[in-house]
Design a protein around this motif. Sequence first.
Motif, PDB file in Angstrom:
ATOM      1  N   PRO A  50      84.146  67.580  70.817  1.00  0.00           N
ATOM      2  CA  PRO A  50      83.666  66.948  72.062  1.00  0.00           C
ATOM      3  C   PRO A  50      83.414  67.981  73.151  1.00  0.00           C
ATOM      4  CG  PRO A  50      85.605  65.822  71.182  1.00  0.00           C
ATOM      5  CD  PRO A  50      85.461  67.096  70.408  1.00  0.00           C
ATOM      6  N   ALA A  51      82.697  67.551  74.166  1.00  0.00           N
ATOM      7  CA  ALA A  51      82.396  68.457  75.282  1.00  0.00           C
ATOM      8  C   ALA A  51      83.683  68.834  76.009  1.00  0.00           C
ATOM      9  CB  ALA A  51      81.420  67.788  76.248  1.00  0.00           C
ATOM     10  N   TRP A  52      83.750  70.106  76.426  1.00  0.00           N
ATOM     11  CA  TRP A  52      84.938  70.582  77.123  1.00  0.00           C
ATOM     12  C   TRP A  52      85.065  69.912  78.491  1.00  0.00           C
ATOM     13  CZ3 TRP A  52      88.317  73.152  74.407  1.00  0.00           C
ATOM     14  CH2 TRP A  52      87.920  74.032  73.405  1.00  0.00           C
ATOM     15  N   PRO A  53      86.225  69.384  78.855  1.00  0.00           N
ATOM     16  CA  PRO A  53      86.460  68.971  80.250  1.00  0.00           C
ATOM     17  C   PRO A  53      86.838  70.195  81.096  1.00  0.00           C
ATOM     18  CG  PRO A  53      88.336  68.373  78.892  1.00  0.00           C
ATOM     19  CD  PRO A  53      87.329  68.996  77.965  1.00  0.00           C
ATOM     20  N   LEU A  54      85.861  70.810  81.719  1.00  0.00           N
ATOM     21  CA  LEU A  54      86.058  72.086  82.404  1.00  0.00           C
ATOM     22  C   LEU A  54      86.661  71.892  83.786  1.00  0.00           C
ATOM     23  CD1 LEU A  54      82.725  73.906  81.468  1.00  0.00           C
ATOM     24  CD2 LEU A  54      84.979  74.194  80.423  1.00  0.00           C
ATOM     25  N   HIS A  55      87.501  72.854  84.154  1.00  0.00           N
ATOM     26  CA  HIS A  55      88.099  72.924  85.483  1.00  0.00           C
ATOM     27  C   HIS A  55      87.905  74.341  86.016  1.00  0.00           C
ATOM     28  CE1 HIS A  55      90.534  69.115  85.334  1.00  0.00           C
ATOM     29  NE2 HIS A  55      90.272  69.290  84.053  1.00  0.00           N
ATOM     30  N   SER A  56      87.732  74.449  87.303  1.00  0.00           N
ATOM     31  CA  SER A  56      87.709  75.777  87.909  1.00  0.00           C
ATOM     32  C   SER A  56      89.127  76.345  87.906  1.00  0.00           C
ATOM     33  CB  SER A  56      87.168  75.706  89.337  1.00  0.00           C
ATOM     34  OG  SER A  56      88.022  74.905  90.144  1.00  0.00           O
ATOM     35  N   ALA A  57      89.236  77.664  87.994  1.00  0.00           N
ATOM     36  CA  ALA A  57      90.542  78.319  87.956  1.00  0.00           C
ATOM     37  C   ALA A  57      90.512  79.558  88.827  1.00  0.00           C
ATOM     38  CB  ALA A  57      90.926  78.683  86.521  1.00  0.00           C
ATOM     39  N   ARG A  58      91.683  79.897  89.361  1.00  0.00           N
ATOM     40  CA  ARG A  58      91.832  81.097  90.190  1.00  0.00           C
ATOM     41  C   ARG A  58      92.685  82.099  89.439  1.00  0.00           C
ATOM     42  NH1 ARG A  58      95.422  82.683  94.450  1.00  0.00           N
ATOM     43  NH2 ARG A  58      96.575  80.722  94.120  1.00  0.00           N
ATOM     44  N   LEU A  59      92.173  83.305  89.294  1.00  0.00           N
ATOM     45  CA  LEU A  59      92.877  84.344  88.557  1.00  0.00           C
ATOM     46  C   LEU A  59      93.983  84.925  89.430  1.00  0.00           C
ATOM     47  CD1 LEU A  59      92.930  85.964  85.908  1.00  0.00           C
ATOM     48  CD2 LEU A  59      91.390  87.601  86.981  1.00  0.00           C
ATOM     49  N   LEU A  60      95.217  84.883  88.920  1.00  0.00           N
ATOM     50  CA  LEU A  60      96.367  85.389  89.647  1.00  0.00           C
ATOM     51  C   LEU A  60      96.799  86.776  89.187  1.00  0.00           C
ATOM     52  CD1 LEU A  60      98.539  82.132  89.675  1.00  0.00           C
ATOM     53  CD2 LEU A  60      96.915  82.919  91.403  1.00  0.00           C
ATOM     54  N   ARG A  61      96.645  87.056  87.905  1.00  0.00           N
ATOM     55  CA  ARG A  61      97.083  88.337  87.359  1.00  0.00           C
ATOM     56  C   ARG A  61      96.280  88.639  86.110  1.00  0.00           C
ATOM     57  NH1 ARG A  61     103.338  89.889  85.617  1.00  0.00           N
ATOM     58  NH2 ARG A  61     102.953  92.091  85.145  1.00  0.00           N
ATOM     59  N   LEU A  62      95.959  89.921  85.917  1.00  0.00           N
ATOM     60  CA  LEU A  62      95.203  90.325  84.739  1.00  0.00           C
ATOM     61  C   LEU A  62      95.545  91.759  84.384  1.00  0.00           C
ATOM     62  CD1 LEU A  62      93.080  89.871  82.560  1.00  0.00           C
ATOM     63  CD2 LEU A  62      91.330  90.578  84.213  1.00  0.00           C
ATOM     64  N   GLU A  63      96.124  91.941  83.200  1.00  0.00           N
ATOM     65  CA  GLU A  63      96.384  93.260  82.623  1.00  0.00           C
ATOM     66  C   GLU A  63      96.073  93.157  81.134  1.00  0.00           C
ATOM     67  OE1 GLU A  63     100.385  94.383  83.348  1.00  0.00           O
ATOM     68  OE2 GLU A  63     100.269  94.098  85.530  1.00  0.00           O
ATOM     69  N   GLU A  64      95.069  93.894  80.671  1.00  0.00           N
ATOM     70  CA  GLU A  64      94.677  93.799  79.267  1.00  0.00           C
ATOM     71  C   GLU A  64      93.972  95.071  78.835  1.00  0.00           C
ATOM     72  OE1 GLU A  64      90.507  94.034  79.594  1.00  0.00           O
ATOM     73  OE2 GLU A  64      91.491  93.462  77.710  1.00  0.00           O
ATOM     74  N   ASP A  65      94.094  95.367  77.536  1.00  0.00           N
ATOM     75  CA  ASP A  65      93.347  96.457  76.929  1.00  0.00           C
ATOM     76  C   ASP A  65      92.773  96.039  75.575  1.00  0.00           C
ATOM     77  OD1 ASP A  65      95.748  96.236  75.660  1.00  0.00           O
ATOM     78  OD2 ASP A  65      96.290  98.350  75.796  1.00  0.00           O
ATOM     79  N   LEU A  66      92.576  94.731  75.374  1.00  0.00           N
ATOM     80  CA  LEU A  66      91.989  94.248  74.135  1.00  0.00           C
ATOM     81  C   LEU A  66      90.497  94.549  74.052  1.00  0.00           C
ATOM     82  CD1 LEU A  66      93.689  90.729  73.794  1.00  0.00           C
ATOM     83  CD2 LEU A  66      94.376  92.889  72.748  1.00  0.00           C
ATOM     84  N   ILE A  67      89.816  94.502  75.181  1.00  0.00           N
ATOM     85  CA  ILE A  67      88.368  94.729  75.170  1.00  0.00           C
ATOM     86  C   ILE A  67      88.066  96.184  74.840  1.00  0.00           C
ATOM     87  CG2 ILE A  67      86.287  94.673  76.599  1.00  0.00           C
ATOM     88  CD1 ILE A  67      87.407  92.287  78.044  1.00  0.00           C
ATOM     89  N   SER A  68      88.802  97.102  75.423  1.00  0.00           N
ATOM     90  CA  SER A  68      88.579  98.510  75.103  1.00  0.00           C
ATOM     91  C   SER A  68      88.991  98.822  73.660  1.00  0.00           C
ATOM     92  CB  SER A  68      89.361  99.394  76.080  1.00  0.00           C
ATOM     93  OG  SER A  68      90.752  99.103  76.020  1.00  0.00           O
ATOM     94  N   ALA A  69      90.025  98.148  73.150  1.00  0.00           N
ATOM     95  CA  ALA A  69      90.407  98.357  71.757  1.00  0.00           C
ATOM     96  C   ALA A  69      89.372  97.821  70.787  1.00  0.00           C
ATOM     97  CB  ALA A  69      91.754  97.693  71.489  1.00  0.00           C
ATOM     98  N   ALA A  70      88.513  96.873  71.222  1.00  0.00           N
ATOM     99  CA  ALA A  70      87.466  96.323  70.368  1.00  0.00           C
ATOM    100  C   ALA A  70      86.222  97.196  70.306  1.00  0.00           C
ATOM    101  CB  ALA A  70      87.086  94.923  70.846  1.00  0.00           C
ATOM    102  N   GLY A  71      86.147  98.272  71.110  1.00  0.00           N
ATOM    103  CA  GLY A  71      84.999  99.170  71.063  1.00  0.00           C
ATOM    104  C   GLY A  71      84.051  99.061  72.222  1.00  0.00           C
ATOM    105  N   LEU A  72      84.420  98.323  73.273  1.00  0.00           N
ATOM    106  CA  LEU A  72      83.579  98.179  74.460  1.00  0.00           C
ATOM    107  C   LEU A  72      84.221  98.891  75.636  1.00  0.00           C
ATOM    108  CD1 LEU A  72      82.538  94.413  74.239  1.00  0.00           C
ATOM    109  CD2 LEU A  72      81.088  96.406  73.812  1.00  0.00           C
ATOM    110  N   PRO A  73      83.440  99.279  76.629  1.00  0.00           N
ATOM    111  CA  PRO A  73      84.037  99.883  77.826  1.00  0.00           C
ATOM    112  C   PRO A  73      84.975  98.907  78.520  1.00  0.00           C
ATOM    113  CG  PRO A  73      81.673 100.297  77.756  1.00  0.00           C
ATOM    114  CD  PRO A  73      81.955  99.298  76.685  1.00  0.00           C
ATOM    115  N   ALA A  74      86.065  99.418  79.042  1.00  0.00           N
ATOM    116  CA  ALA A  74      87.026  98.569  79.737  1.00  0.00           C
ATOM    117  C   ALA A  74      86.396  97.966  80.978  1.00  0.00           C
ATOM    118  CB  ALA A  74      88.263  99.375  80.110  1.00  0.00           C
ATOM    119  N   PRO A  75      86.546  96.667  81.211  1.00  0.00           N
ATOM    120  CA  PRO A  75      85.958  96.054  82.416  1.00  0.00           C
ATOM    121  C   PRO A  75      86.627  96.588  83.677  1.00  0.00           C
ATOM    122  CG  PRO A  75      87.366  94.498  81.275  1.00  0.00           C
ATOM    123  CD  PRO A  75      87.276  95.693  80.395  1.00  0.00           C
TER     124      PRO A  75
END
Length: 346
Positions: A196-221
């Motif tokens: 079914p279609a996603w019931p989307l909600h807006s969200a506010r980012l409170l915290r972000l620490e990650e290195d999964l994207i750079s480990a996948a072979g892309l430049p870190a955001p």
Amino acid sequence: MTKPDEPLTASTPRVVRRPVLSQRWMDVTFLHWPVPPAAVAPLLPPGTRPDVLDGSTYVGLVPFRMEAVAFGRGPGLPYLGTFPETNVRLYSVDGRGRRGVVFLSLDAGRLLPALAGRAAFRLPYHWASARVRRAGDRLAYTGRRLTPGRAAGYRLAVEVGDRLDTPDELETFLTARWGLHVDWYGRTLYLPNDHPAWPLHSARLLRLEEDLISAAGLPAPKGPPPQRPARPGRPRPLRRPGGGVDSPPRTAGGTRPAGRATGRPTRRPQPRPAPAPRRRGGRRRAVRRRGRRPLHRVVHHPGPHRAPEGSRRVARVSRAPVTLPWPRRTGRTRRARPVSRRRRVP
């Protein structure tokens, strides 16, 4: 011959009649960053190209909680069918115009599902120590990859906002994906999905620490995602902590104030009734007759008063074996034989 790309739709254009797997995604959060199409093209399976919207494609970081994983339309697997998961994905389109996603990595909180996904579908699964916590409207995701030699992790938190009644074109482009492109032993397969279609909600980012994207072979955001993260919720309105949907707060006495529309008075808590006094008698005791083995009998006593003359007490013998002491002072115990008949005790 290359066909034109299929239009963006809120429902699947291909209904899945006989599913191979069924699953349910809960507490999903979508985080996306725009990337140049030329940077992600070498990471896609053969025969596919980056799906572009307004000249840009996107890389997504999607944490969620997987539930009720099952084969076909069967029941969900216990324990193995529920675990947290986080994937890094790209957006692709093939020569037939079918839009889909390409997973660069999938971090699962169960080892056996990760091994099965690698062997059966050739998906880049990794075993990870992950956790999803929810407190009211806040969601927290943490995880650390346990695969030897491929250390990576993440830690993020969001606060869920209002419901998005009409998602815009970008939100539909990033969430309404009805297939998966995968490089399966040298062949590019397209695995359709239906939900079914996603019931989307807006969200506010409170915290972000990650290195999964750079480990996948892309430049870190660099920095947080430029657009607001969208979080699909359950198909029901959000509930406030400790109350119903948009319900007034509770007072210190545990009641709610009078409503504006109805004007009903406030309900006061009623005192609990006092417990009934315990009835005397009816206790179990062991009766041993002289010259016989000890038997366990349930004797119905007449109460604190004396029994009238001429009456007899009826002792019902229990069928359940009990442990009674021997007459001798040896400390040993013996299991009594169950007796099913009634005896009259003078």
